[in-house]
Enzyme design. Sequence first.
Site, PDB file in Angstrom:
ATOM      1  N   GLY A  26     -14.421 -11.415  -0.284  1.00  0.00           N
ATOM      2  CA  GLY A  26     -13.437 -12.062   0.428  1.00  0.00           C
ATOM      3  C   GLY A  26     -13.002 -10.717   1.355  1.00  0.00           C
ATOM      4  O   GLY A  26     -14.115  -9.723   1.706  1.00  0.00           O
ATOM      5  N   ARG A  53     -19.787 -21.090  -5.496  1.00  0.00           N
ATOM      6  CA  ARG A  53     -20.626 -21.841  -3.813  1.00  0.00           C
ATOM      7  C   ARG A  53     -20.378 -20.448  -3.530  1.00  0.00           C
ATOM      8  O   ARG A  53     -21.069 -20.760  -1.805  1.00  0.00           O
ATOM      9  CB  ARG A  53     -18.554 -22.032  -4.108  1.00  0.00           C
ATOM     10  CG  ARG A  53     -17.696 -21.543  -3.756  1.00  0.00           C
ATOM     11  CD  ARG A  53     -16.338 -21.881  -3.230  1.00  0.00           C
ATOM     12  NE  ARG A  53     -15.574 -21.379  -2.782  1.00  0.00           N
ATOM     13  CZ  ARG A  53     -14.265 -20.983  -3.773  1.00  0.00           C
ATOM     14  NH1 ARG A  53     -14.542 -21.420  -5.088  1.00  0.00           N
ATOM     15  NH2 ARG A  53     -13.500 -20.314  -3.358  1.00  0.00           N
ATOM     16  N   CYS A 142      -0.607  -3.248  -2.409  1.00  0.00           N
ATOM     17  CA  CYS A 142      -0.557  -2.656  -0.926  1.00  0.00           C
ATOM     18  C   CYS A 142       0.538  -1.900  -0.632  1.00  0.00           C
ATOM     19  O   CYS A 142       0.708  -0.829  -0.562  1.00  0.00           O
ATOM     20  CB  CYS A 142      -1.378  -3.214  -0.013  1.00  0.00           C
ATOM     21  SG  CYS A 142      -0.476  -5.128   0.195  1.00  0.00           S
ATOM     22  N   GLN A 169       4.790  -7.405   6.500  1.00  0.00           N
ATOM     23  CA  GLN A 169       3.752  -7.042   6.516  1.00  0.00           C
ATOM     24  C   GLN A 169       2.629  -8.199   6.708  1.00  0.00           C
ATOM     25  O   GLN A 169       3.238  -8.997   7.517  1.00  0.00           O
ATOM     26  CB  GLN A 169       3.328  -8.015   4.552  1.00  0.00           C
ATOM     27  CG  GLN A 169       4.421  -6.858   3.752  1.00  0.00           C
ATOM     28  CD  GLN A 169       4.920  -6.821   2.469  1.00  0.00           C
ATOM     29  OE1 GLN A 169       5.422  -6.924   1.722  1.00  0.00           O
ATOM     30  NE2 GLN A 169       3.825  -7.259   1.413  1.00  0.00           N
ATOM     31  N   SER A 172      -3.741 -10.281   6.397  1.00  0.00           N
ATOM     32  CA  SER A 172      -4.443  -9.502   4.876  1.00  0.00           C
ATOM     33  C   SER A 172      -4.338 -10.075   3.946  1.00  0.00           C
ATOM     34  O   SER A 172      -4.731  -9.856   2.437  1.00  0.00           O
ATOM     35  CB  SER A 172      -5.624  -8.183   5.458  1.00  0.00           C
ATOM     36  OG  SER A 172      -4.169  -7.412   5.168  1.00  0.00           O
ATOM     37  N   LYS A 227       7.076  -5.819  -7.522  1.00  0.00           N
ATOM     38  CA  LYS A 227       6.026  -5.657  -7.635  1.00  0.00           C
ATOM     39  C   LYS A 227       6.433  -4.086  -7.159  1.00  0.00           C
ATOM     40  O   LYS A 227       5.492  -2.815  -7.687  1.00  0.00           O
ATOM     41  CB  LYS A 227       4.963  -5.828  -7.303  1.00  0.00           C
ATOM     42  CG  LYS A 227       4.128  -7.244  -8.457  1.00  0.00           C
ATOM     43  CD  LYS A 227       3.482  -7.886  -7.449  1.00  0.00           C
ATOM     44  CE  LYS A 227       3.310  -8.459  -6.595  1.00  0.00           C
ATOM     45  NZ  LYS A 227       1.658  -9.349  -5.928  1.00  0.00           N
ATOM     46  N   ARG A 249       6.881 -11.392   6.076  1.00  0.00           N
ATOM     47  CA  ARG A 249       4.975 -11.527   6.567  1.00  0.00           C
ATOM     48  C   ARG A 249       5.589 -11.703   7.778  1.00  0.00           C
ATOM     49  O   ARG A 249       6.280 -12.086   8.827  1.00  0.00           O
ATOM     50  CB  ARG A 249       4.422 -12.562   6.219  1.00  0.00           C
ATOM     51  CG  ARG A 249       4.539 -12.493   4.848  1.00  0.00           C
ATOM     52  CD  ARG A 249       3.162 -13.292   4.663  1.00  0.00           C
ATOM     53  NE  ARG A 249       2.714 -13.438   3.089  1.00  0.00           N
ATOM     54  CZ  ARG A 249       2.090 -12.541   2.341  1.00  0.00           C
ATOM     55  NH1 ARG A 249       1.277 -11.632   2.908  1.00  0.00           N
ATOM     56  NH2 ARG A 249       1.674 -12.737   1.463  1.00  0.00           N
ATOM     57  N   HIS A 256       0.427  -3.170   7.479  1.00  0.00           N
ATOM     58  CA  HIS A 256       1.061  -3.156   6.851  1.00  0.00           C
ATOM     59  C   HIS A 256       2.287  -2.157   7.532  1.00  0.00           C
ATOM     60  O   HIS A 256       1.729  -1.005   7.986  1.00  0.00           O
ATOM     61  CB  HIS A 256       1.796  -3.271   5.713  1.00  0.00           C
ATOM     62  CG  HIS A 256       1.166  -4.119   4.531  1.00  0.00           C
ATOM     63  ND1 HIS A 256       0.952  -5.780   5.041  1.00  0.00           N
ATOM     64  CD2 HIS A 256       1.044  -4.268   3.439  1.00  0.00           C
ATOM     65  CE1 HIS A 256       0.002  -6.343   3.911  1.00  0.00           C
ATOM     66  NE2 HIS A 256       0.372  -5.091   3.312  1.00  0.00           N
ATOM     67  N   GLN A 331      -3.816  -1.992   5.154  1.00  0.00           N
ATOM     68  CA  GLN A 331      -3.848  -2.943   4.328  1.00  0.00           C
ATOM     69  C   GLN A 331      -4.798  -2.778   2.949  1.00  0.00           C
ATOM     70  O   GLN A 331      -4.720  -3.401   1.601  1.00  0.00           O
ATOM     71  CB  GLN A 331      -2.986  -4.340   4.227  1.00  0.00           C
ATOM     72  CG  GLN A 331      -2.606  -4.736   3.233  1.00  0.00           C
ATOM     73  CD  GLN A 331      -3.413  -5.871   2.189  1.00  0.00           C
ATOM     74  OE1 GLN A 331      -4.741  -6.460   3.370  1.00  0.00           O
ATOM     75  NE2 GLN A 331      -3.750  -6.156   1.637  1.00  0.00           N
TER      76      GLN A 331
END
Length: 348
Positions: A26, A53, A142, A169, A172, A227, A249, A256, A331
Amino acid sequence: MSPAQSALAARAKAAPRHVAVVGATGAVGRELLACLERRDFPLASVRPLASPRSAGQKIAFRGGELTVEALGPDSFQGVDVALFSAGASISRQYAPLAVAAGAVVVDNSSAFRMDPDTPLVVPEVNARALAGDPRVIANPNCVAAIAVMALQPLHARAPVRRVIGATYQAASGAGAAAMAELEASTAAYLAGEAFEPKVLPHPYAFNIFSHNTTVDPDNGYNGEETKVMDEVRKIMGAPDMRLSFTCIRVPVLRAHAMALTVEFDRPVDPDEAREWLAGAPGVVVVDDPAANHFPMPVEASGQDDVLVGRVRRDLSDPEGRTLAMFVCGDQLLKGAALNAVQIAEALL
């Protein structure tokens, strides 16, 4: 000796560690591997782990190649440090197995952040939370990680009473798929072609929208905002700090930005605040009104440091106890991978 020099000396003396990276394919997982490589983390071995996978994929590392392995119950045998960035459900399932196998877990998901027994750490701010040999350490959200880098140097000298923040933001924060969707949707928009978003709920190219987490019907705040507020309080050890964030976003790939309005318990001069910020590890002051040059995502991207600028008095506060400022941070680095590797370094 500076904090950076101390960290280098500690790494040079430390015994090599066997490290596993969960979610290695990732966006954050690849940055975790890149941080381990460029910071010369003392490695005996690296085990990249991902979904079945992704098993068999090759990742370049230190002049050679690593082969991605499928994550499973026995993946942590012989591992000293396990860096997790594969989502909260994977962390809840596999972090206990890693600990049982003898590893220390640094987790980049939300799974353990607000657990009162799990330290939530930004090393420049609260490395003391690592005392007591914790087996699971949470890596912050982040936005929270980047915000406290700007807030703590100020709070340490003039206690912060209240913060109002608005974030801008990057893609990513939603992962590699969101970054790819931003690029593809931008190309389609410029070509005059239709594009149906699949990763995010709204068109992303040349658009901004409220962070796509669930909105609490009682208080109107979304999950991301909640959060951030909860985590800033925990990291800074300030449970009574008054916070309000609006998280948005924007069509930027990986850094960010945020506008912070910070109220102190006494008047603070902007020059005084700049001096405190300039002396803080991991912070760079970018504040040139004459050139209209302030923190920008394009300059924060790929940079370990958090950029802080536009420091000025809040003219709505006649008592002079409030400053406004603008902050940018990568970020994927300080907001995720770099901070996790710094936690692992601090454990050395």
